[in-house]
Enzyme design. Structure first.
Site, mmCIF file in Angstrom:
data_model
loop_
_atom_site.group_PDB
_atom_site.id
_atom_site.type_symbol
_atom_site.label_atom_id
_atom_site.label_comp_id
_atom_site.label_asym_id
_atom_site.label_seq_id
_atom_site.Cartn_x
_atom_site.Cartn_y
_atom_site.Cartn_z
ATOM 1 N N THR A 191 10.376 1.996 -28.420
ATOM 2 C CA THR A 191 11.805 2.638 -28.667
ATOM 3 C C THR A 191 13.052 1.487 -28.680
ATOM 4 O O THR A 191 13.750 1.342 -27.635
ATOM 5 C CB THR A 191 12.119 3.641 -27.937
ATOM 6 N N ASN A 440 13.273 11.037 -17.662
ATOM 7 C CA ASN A 440 12.315 11.228 -18.691
ATOM 8 C C ASN A 440 12.295 13.083 -18.576
ATOM 9 O O ASN A 440 12.068 13.642 -19.274
ATOM 10 C CB ASN A 440 11.238 10.631 -18.882
#
Length: 445
Positions: A191, A440
């Site tokens: 990412t 997360n």
């Protein structure tokens, strides 16, 4: 010593580039979220993208454009919505974004490359995009690199930028870059979004080859958490405005240009690994003695990607057994009696056998290298993926300008030898902390 030096300016350091970053309203937080890089002339364009079968619309769009014509004038990047898994509407939004920028800048939409970052499954907020693009073009300047770097980040704690300069035929040649990335970082690619500008004159095929090789030695050698993503994009422009002789084949000047491009990519890649979500240190694993470079890189990547090893580093535990185990499962044949492992200056294993070492001193070495601006247990993420700090029970945006000391002089070095071959390779990562899980766990909630 390297035949170049670092300069300021990021992606606007090379001649003939402008950049901008604005608050368009794509993020609910109101933080910068729309970035632009412009070349004054058509630039040779190359790209390396995610290998995922689930891809964002911008990735497929860029691949199609570059296959048809390896040139571009602009890169448009939005933060807040990934525009991945968004179906036909996501594709139409990508096309409209390119068209809007083309109209505002007075260029064909086919000369606009796109990138997006944010939550998967969310459509781009097109009303904000439509009103923001004219403002973005108006804000573009030859000092706009920092603003662009700020507008592409999500959970990053710091912006990431670099520019280098060398000389060809007594004329300066420059390469600049910015990138973003902090989580879902793993080879092929991650990412991450990375944009590189160059003012050299180089043929399209050679520029693509250079970029692919540079990616293999940089962005494809970092890992934070073993996850790759849907939007990974490394895009590089070369507009020829240095007015130096054209580079059309591999020769001494081509090798010099590629080495500088690789250095830019490695600087940005290490900055991403250093800024891994919840990280307190950068880990560098150097492997030697392999049969070839590819094998050495594979061993290095396996070690730095080991969750057990990364956890040990966070605990400042000089547990060489986890390093040895990771090297052994990397899929690269070697004789275990040739294995040698060092942590900094501490020799932990040689000839496949453990050695006595000062465990307290080795642990202190890791403690001295570790640092963190973010208090543990005090991080959060909002709906637009901006990192927040919890202060007095309230979440506030993390002030990136206050993080200039974040993870400085913090590289924990692991040196591993697996034989007598000439192959060497390096990989970078970070430790695995409690905060990674917290960030997360709250990513979309």
């Amino acid at each position: 010593m390297a035949d170049w030096h670092e300069i300021t300016g990021g992606v606007t350091a090379p001649k003939g580039y402008r950049a901008a970053g604005i608050k368009a309203g794509l993020k609910p937080s109101g933080l910068p979220d729309l970035a632009l890089i412009l070349s004054d002339v058509d630039a040779i364009a190359a790209g390396v993208f995610t290998t995922s079968q689930v891809r964002a619309a911008c990735v497929d769009y860029c691949r199609q454009l570059l296959q048809a014509k390896p040139s571009a004038r602009a890169i448009l990047c939005n933060a807040g919505q990934a525009n991945a898994a968004t179906g036909s509407q996501g594709w139409l939004n990508a096309l409209e974004s390119a068209m809007l920028l083309g109209q505002a800048f007075g260029i064909p939409s086919e000369s606009v490359l796109l990138a997006s970052t944010g939550v998967i499954g969310q459509q781009i907020k097109m009303e904000a995009m439509r009103s923001g693009i004219p403002q973005l073009v108006a804000a573009a300047s030859d000092t706009g690199s920092d603003a662009a770097a700020s507008a592409i980040v999500t959970t990053d704690l710091v912006t990431k930028s670099i520019a280098l300069e060398t000389t060809f035929s007594d004329r300066p040649v420059r390469i600049g870059g910015i990138c973003k990335g902090s989580g879902m970082i793993h080879p092929n690619m991650a990412t991450l979004l990375a944009f590189v500008t160059c003012d050299a004159v180089v043929s399209p095929a050679l520029w693509q080859q250079m970029l692919s090789r540079a990616a293999d030695k940089s962005f494809n050698q970092i890992t934070v958490d073993g996850d790759t993503s849907t939007n990974d994009s490394l895009i590089a422009l070369a507009n020829g405005q240095s007015r130096t002789p054209a580079i059309t084949e591999m020769n001494a000047e081509a090798e010099k240009l590629e080495a500088m491009l690789t250095a830019v990519c490695q600087h940005l890649a290490k900055a991403i690994a250093r800024d891994g979500e919840g990280a307190t240190c950068l880990i560098e694993v150097q492997v030697s003695g392999a049969t070839d470079e590819k094998a050495a890189r594979q061993v290095a990547k396996t070690i730095v990607g080991s969750a057990l090893f990364k956890s040990a580093v966070f605990g400042r535990d000089p547990n060489w057994g986890r390093i040895a185990a990771a090297a052994g499962r990397a899929g690269v044949p070697f004789e275990q009696e040739n294995l040698r492992i060092m942590l900094g200056d501490f020799l932990l294993m040689e000839n496949g056998q453990p050695l006595a070492f000062d465990r307290v001193a080795a642990s202190n070495y890791m403690k001295q290298k570790a640092s963190s601006v973010v208090p543990q247990g005090k991080v959060s993420v909002n709906s637009s993926n901006d990192l927040l700090l919890v202060e007095d029970g309230e979440s506030v945006p993390f002030e990136r300008s206050a993080a200039n000391r974040y993870l400085k002089d913090d590289t924990i070095l692991i040196s591993v030898s697996i034989g007598n071959g000439s192959g060497t390779g390096t990989a970078w990562g970070c430790d695995l902390s409690y905060d990674y899980v917290k960030i997360n766990a709250e990513y979309t909630t």
